[in-house]
Scaffold this active site. Structure first.
Site, PDB file in Angstrom:
ATOM      1  N   MET A 204      40.664  33.711  42.544  1.00 34.41           N
ATOM      2  CA  MET A 204      41.179  32.814  41.507  1.00 34.41           C
ATOM      3  C   MET A 204      41.374  33.597  40.220  1.00 34.41           C
ATOM      4  SD  MET A 204      39.585  29.076  40.943  1.00 34.41           S
ATOM      5  CE  MET A 204      38.022  29.702  41.372  1.00 34.41           C
ATOM      6  N   HIS A 205      42.542  33.434  39.601  1.00 34.37           N
ATOM      7  CA  HIS A 205      42.737  34.132  38.325  1.00 34.37           C
ATOM      8  C   HIS A 205      43.734  33.442  37.405  1.00 34.37           C
ATOM      9  CE1 HIS A 205      46.260  35.443  40.542  1.00 34.37           C
ATOM     10  NE2 HIS A 205      46.802  35.781  39.386  1.00 34.37           N
ATOM     11  N   ARG A 206      44.389  32.350  37.879  1.00 35.14           N
ATOM     12  CA  ARG A 206      45.409  31.701  37.030  1.00 35.14           C
ATOM     13  C   ARG A 206      44.760  31.148  35.773  1.00 35.14           C
ATOM     14  NH1 ARG A 206      50.117  33.109  38.914  1.00 35.14           N
ATOM     15  NH2 ARG A 206      49.918  33.245  41.164  1.00 35.14           N
TER      16      ARG A 206
END
Ligand code: UD1
Length: 366
Positions: A204-206
């Protein structure tokens, strides 16, 4: 025939690798590889060059991290003299990161033709920085190479002339297909005491998911609950790790030891993990495509996707990024029959060859 090729961030490297290899069949092409330095950590950049056997960049702009405006501006400032010096016939950009739009804009203003690989993808969500980069890059590109049919429809709707767009398939899948055998020979699972199809893989990085503390907390809590049924290997992006510390979310990870935070993996190790996972939970774009070909169920923690073929022809499912929706999707997945994937058209491992052939034809016609 001189082509300057741009890469900058991790997802660019899998896209540029098969193109650099495909150029070798055309001695008339002189490719120049420029790394903007948007990503710079060993595990976010150099490791991918080694594993994917990408030639060392001819130039590295070393721009590093900054706000969107500053990063984009720095790339533009450093790239302009390179275009002026080398006078390329084309500048080729891939994907939708800040390096993509920055270099496309420089080339276009200097009258150099722009090639966009993975053109036409649209999430229709302008709060995503990548969507802005996609729309702008496509609008100033001369040759637009599209990976799935929805992209052709999107470009038509935006008035792109037919003779500029080419449906060629997916360069990401070229890279997957040429590395999957090697990836499968690795033993990645033993070190983490994992069994094939006995674990979930998380990334996850958004900004939409990890920059909002309450939302991020709710997602982590759902992951914690899932980890009581199945261990979760969470390969953590640098910005996500930073935010766990900044927002004080470490308590959730302490409470749920089934979530194992690990450093980002190399391409081969990660491919091995994706192909062995029981489920992938992610907000990545590329992983939606890769799991489609690997046949691994993918829960995409986003409200939309610019890659609808991964849902209609793949193993992907969109899940609202909040705790209750994630748990519901996980329950449903456990009660569903095994995923079957139809495979989107032309995701056959030969996209880069088609692209380079079209570029050569375009150059000869000029
Ligand atoms: C960028 C892309 C995104 C892509 C993602 C893949 C844009 C707008 N975003 O997002 O589309 O999905 O790459 O990873 O271009 N950092 C490091 N080491 C690095 C690189 C970054 O520690 O090698 C940290 C820095 O603190 C930086 C933060 O990560 O501020 C974000 O990096 P950045 O390149 O700005 O955006 P990503 O979130 O990686």
């Amino acid at each position: 025939m001189k082509i300057i090729n741009i890469c900058g961030a991790r997802p660019n490297f899998m896209k540029i690798a098969p193109l650099m290899a495909a150029y070798k069949s055309y001695p008339q092409i002189q490719p120049i590889l420029v790394h903007t330095g948007q990503h710079y950590d060993e595990k976010m950049s150099d490791l991918f060059f080694r594993q994917l056997k990408i030639p060392a960049p001819d130039l590295n702009l070393e721009v590093g991290s900054a706000s969107h405006a500053v990063q984009t501006a720095r790339i533009m400032e450093k790239f302009e003299p390179i275009v002026l010096e080398h006078k390329p016939d084309y500048v080729l950009v891939v994907g939708d990161v800040n390096s993509t739009i920055a270099c496309a804009l420089v080339a276009s203003k200097l009258g150099v033709r722009v090639i966009h690989v993975k053109a036409g993808l649209r999430s229709f969500d302008r709060t995503m920085p990548e969507e802005i980069n996609r729309i702008l890059t496509d609008s100033i590109s001369d040759l637009l190479f599209v990976s799935e049919r929805s992209g052709i429809e999107n470009l038509r709707r935006e008035g792109v002339p037919e003779d500029r767009m080419f449906f060629v398939g997916n360069v990401m899948i070229d890279t997957l297909m040429s590395h999957i055998e090697t990836a499968r020979t690795l033993d990645v699972l033993t070190a983490y005491r994992l069994e094939p199809r006995g674990f979930g893989l998380v990334t996850m990085h958004r900004p939409a998911n990890v920059d909002a503390p309450e939302k991020f907390r709710s997602i982590l809590q759902a992951l914690g609950q899932i980890s009581q049924t199945i261990p979760l290997l969470f390969a953590i992006h640098p910005r996500t790790r930073k935010n766990i510390e900044t927002f004080g979310l470490g308590d959730i990870l302490t409470r749920y030891p089934g979530i194992r935070l690990v450093e980002p993996f190399g391409y081969l190790e990660f491919l091995n993990l994706m192909s062995n996972a029981a489920v992938v939970l992610t907000d990545s774009g590329g992983m939606q495509e890769e799991t489609t070909i690997l046949g691994t169920p993918c829960l995409t923690l986003r409200e939309n996707t610019e890659r609808p073929a991964t849902i209609s022809h793949g193993t992907n499912r969109l899940v609202m990024p909040d705790g209750a929706a994630i748990l519901k999707a996980w329950q449903e997945l456990q009660n569903s029959p095994p995923c079957t994937s139809l495979k989107p058209d032309l995701w056959d491992g030969r996209a880069a060859g088609r692209i380079v052939k079209y570029i050569v034809e375009h150059f000869e016609k000029r």
